[in-house]
Design an enzyme around this catalytic site. Structure first.
Site, mmCIF file in Angstrom:
data_model
loop_
_atom_site.group_PDB
_atom_site.id
_atom_site.type_symbol
_atom_site.label_atom_id
_atom_site.label_comp_id
_atom_site.label_asym_id
_atom_site.label_seq_id
_atom_site.Cartn_x
_atom_site.Cartn_y
_atom_site.Cartn_z
ATOM 1 N N ALA A 63 -6.587 9.123 5.515
ATOM 2 C CA ALA A 63 -7.201 9.943 4.471
ATOM 3 C C ALA A 63 -8.685 10.129 4.781
ATOM 4 O O ALA A 63 -9.265 9.411 5.600
ATOM 5 C CB ALA A 63 -7.010 9.289 3.114
ATOM 6 N N GLY A 109 -3.270 6.879 5.605
ATOM 7 C CA GLY A 109 -2.534 8.024 5.099
ATOM 8 C C GLY A 109 -1.742 8.738 6.178
ATOM 9 O O GLY A 109 -0.723 9.368 5.887
ATOM 10 N N GLU A 112 1.428 6.832 6.355
ATOM 11 C CA GLU A 112 2.183 7.145 5.142
ATOM 12 C C GLU A 112 2.808 8.534 5.235
ATOM 13 O O GLU A 112 3.928 8.749 4.760
ATOM 14 C CB GLU A 112 1.271 7.035 3.929
ATOM 15 C CG GLU A 112 0.873 5.583 3.647
ATOM 16 C CD GLU A 112 -0.210 5.452 2.596
ATOM 17 O OE1 GLU A 112 0.015 4.768 1.586
ATOM 18 O OE2 GLU A 112 -1.297 6.043 2.788
ATOM 19 N N GLU A 132 -6.068 0.001 5.295
ATOM 20 C CA GLU A 132 -6.830 0.170 4.049
ATOM 21 C C GLU A 132 -7.489 -1.113 3.577
ATOM 22 O O GLU A 132 -8.547 -1.081 2.944
ATOM 23 C CB GLU A 132 -5.913 0.722 2.950
ATOM 24 C CG GLU A 132 -5.485 2.171 3.135
ATOM 25 C CD GLU A 132 -4.205 2.324 3.931
ATOM 26 O OE1 GLU A 132 -3.631 3.421 3.921
ATOM 27 O OE2 GLU A 132 -3.782 1.333 4.584
#
Length: 260
Positions: A63, A109, A112, A132
């Site tokens: 992200a 991300g 993911e 993270e």
């Protein structure tokens, strides 16, 4: 076609291509474009299967931290955390076989995103992980849930608690990716896999995916009922009639399906 995400359809295969140099960092705009891309490939009858691809150098490094860093709890709770979940749900909900073609990094991300696919093909030099924790947070786009369901709680906790990067051979050994190929061959290998679904019984493939995914969330008896309903419903399709007729007359593997 979005600014950072575009959909290309060729020979029955849709490619959702990420293109936000240099690392395909998943900012809010990109996440919204991924939701639209998921809708597009779902509705496009030309596409029998889908490949998610970030390019030759990197899948998605995660992200956009610069975008998230200044956000308050109120901003994250009210909006952005839901967007993180929504883009992943949209991709996971594509009712067709989906293959993630992983080059370079698939981190945070980015991993993911790859976890929303049914299968993952990784390059020999690829590295994946959920780092993270090193930022003082946890995965927010499904990592604590999809990763755990894929590799089990102990391995998921190892990756999430440590934030370490996992090289392709280890990722293959733990079932985090399904195939490892030379880096230059990742997209080709993913397309070749996707091509095996072109011309297949699209409704049955959709039913199988929905039964498996929904069954993971419920007890066995409920899962069996989901399967029974999906199984019975396929007897209303032309593909079921064609498949069984072909089997009886010509043997297995020769049926021609129309997706109806």
């Amino acid at each position: 076609m979005g600014e950072f995400v575009r959909v290309e359809v060729e020979d029955g295969i849709a490619t959702i291509r990420l293109d936000r140099p240099k690392m395909n960092a998943l900012n809010a705009q990109m996440q919204r474009e991924l939701i639209e891309a998921a809708r597009e490939v779902t509705q496009d009858e030309r596409a029998a299967a889908v490949v998610i691809y970030g390019g030759e150098r990197v899948f998605a490094a995660g992200a956009d931290i610069k975008e998230m860093a200044p956000m308050s709890y109120a901003e994250m709770s009210a909006g952005h955390s839901r967007l993180l979940q929504d883009f992943a749900k949209a991709l996971a909900g594509i009712p067709k076989p989906v293959i993630a073609a992983i080059t370079g990094y698939a981190l945070g991300g980015g991993l993911e995103l790859a976890l929303t696919a049914d299968f993952r093909v990784a390059g020999e030099g690829a590295k994946v992980g959920q780092p993270e924790i090193q930022l003082g947070i946890i995965p927010g786009a499904g990592g604590t849930q999809r990763l755990t369901r894929l590799v089990g709680p102990s391995r998921a906790k190892d990756l999430i608690f440590s934030g370490r990067h996992v090289a392709a051979p280890e990722a293959l050994a733990m079932g985090l990716v399904d195939r490892v190929v030379p880096d230059a061959d990742v997209y080709t290998a993913a397309r070749e896999w996707a091509a095996t679904f072109v011309g297949g019984p699209a409704i049955a493939l959709r039913a199988a995916k929905q039964a498996i995914d929904a069954g993971l969330e419920v007890d066995l008896d409920t899962g069996l009922e989901i399967e029974r309903v999906q199984f019975a419903a396929l007897f209303a399709t032309e593909d079921q009639a064609a498949g069984m007729k072909s089997f009886m007359e010509e043997g297995p593997g020769k049926a021609k399906f129309t997706g109806r």
